[in-house]
Design a protein around this motif. Structure first.
Motif, PDB file in Angstrom:
ATOM      1  N   HIS A  39      11.368  -3.308   2.006  1.00 53.94           N
ATOM      2  CA  HIS A  39      11.485  -4.710   2.325  1.00 53.94           C
ATOM      3  C   HIS A  39      10.071  -5.348   2.065  1.00 53.94           C
ATOM      4  O   HIS A  39      10.206  -6.776   2.270  1.00 53.94           O
ATOM      5  N   GLY A  40       9.170  -4.757   1.602  1.00 49.56           N
ATOM      6  CA  GLY A  40       7.787  -5.115   1.778  1.00 49.56           C
ATOM      7  C   GLY A  40       7.582  -6.285   0.679  1.00 49.56           C
ATOM      8  O   GLY A  40       6.910  -6.854   0.790  1.00 49.56           O
ATOM      9  N   GLN A  41       8.416  -6.382  -0.343  1.00 52.92           N
ATOM     10  CA  GLN A  41       8.149  -7.315  -1.426  1.00 52.92           C
ATOM     11  C   GLN A  41       8.900  -8.652  -0.769  1.00 52.92           C
ATOM     12  O   GLN A  41       8.295  -9.516  -1.221  1.00 52.92           O
ATOM     13  N   THR A  42       9.433  -8.620   0.202  1.00 60.98           N
ATOM     14  CA  THR A  42      10.163  -9.894   0.607  1.00 60.98           C
ATOM     15  C   THR A  42       9.838 -10.055   2.123  1.00 60.98           C
ATOM     16  O   THR A  42      10.137 -11.599   2.195  1.00 60.98           O
ATOM     17  N   HIS A  43       9.249  -9.470   2.664  1.00 65.58           N
ATOM     18  CA  HIS A  43       8.676  -9.799   4.253  1.00 65.58           C
ATOM     19  C   HIS A  43       7.154  -9.418   4.326  1.00 65.58           C
ATOM     20  O   HIS A  43       6.733  -8.366   3.728  1.00 65.58           O
ATOM     21  N   SER A  44       6.644  -9.913   5.317  1.00 71.92           N
ATOM     22  CA  SER A  44       5.310  -9.790   5.508  1.00 71.92           C
ATOM     23  C   SER A  44       5.099  -8.614   6.622  1.00 71.92           C
ATOM     24  O   SER A  44       6.166  -8.419   7.455  1.00 71.92           O
ATOM     25  N   THR A  75       0.455   0.514   3.694  1.00 67.45           N
ATOM     26  CA  THR A  75       1.874   1.197   3.426  1.00 67.45           C
ATOM     27  C   THR A  75       2.670  -0.096   2.501  1.00 67.45           C
ATOM     28  O   THR A  75       3.488   0.149   1.628  1.00 67.45           O
ATOM     29  N   LEU A  76       2.417  -1.334   3.146  1.00 66.90           N
ATOM     30  CA  LEU A  76       3.090  -2.526   2.258  1.00 66.90           C
ATOM     31  C   LEU A  76       2.918  -2.546   0.801  1.00 66.90           C
ATOM     32  O   LEU A  76       3.539  -2.895  -0.063  1.00 66.90           O
ATOM     33  N   ARG A  77       1.423  -2.456   0.417  1.00 65.00           N
ATOM     34  CA  ARG A  77       0.963  -2.544  -0.763  1.00 65.00           C
ATOM     35  C   ARG A  77       1.411  -1.418  -1.583  1.00 65.00           C
ATOM     36  O   ARG A  77       1.748  -1.378  -2.778  1.00 65.00           O
TER      37      ARG A  77
END
Length: 81
Positions: A39-44, A75-77
């Motif tokens: 869900h990294g693309q939609t959440h910080s 990880t988000l990147r």
């Protein structure tokens, strides 16, 4: 159950191999990892950390790095690539 709190902790530790506190921390960190990857693309990072009960972002980042060898931001990147 008739067991003391200490006895329950020892039983848990023998059967799972870690204290209840460590087990819950591991479960929360794994949940945050999964959410960062999916869900990294939609959440910080802070939204995901808060969802999993982490109130101090610097401690969350420290625990995350210890568990997974990279920062939550990295990880988000990585999830976006």
């Amino acid at each position: 159950s008739g067991y003391s709190l200490r006895s329950l902790e020892l039983i848990f530790r023998r059967s799972v191999g870690m204290t209840p506190g460590r087990w819950f921390m591991t479960a929360r960190l794994n949940g945050a990892l999964r959410d960062l990857l999916t869900h990294g693309q939609t959440h910080s990072v802070s939204e995901i950390a808060t969802k999993w009960g982490f109130r101090h972002m610097s401690r969350f980042a420290q625990y995350f790095r210890q568990a997974f060898g990279e920062s939550p931001r990295d990880t988000l990147r990585r999830s976006g690539s």
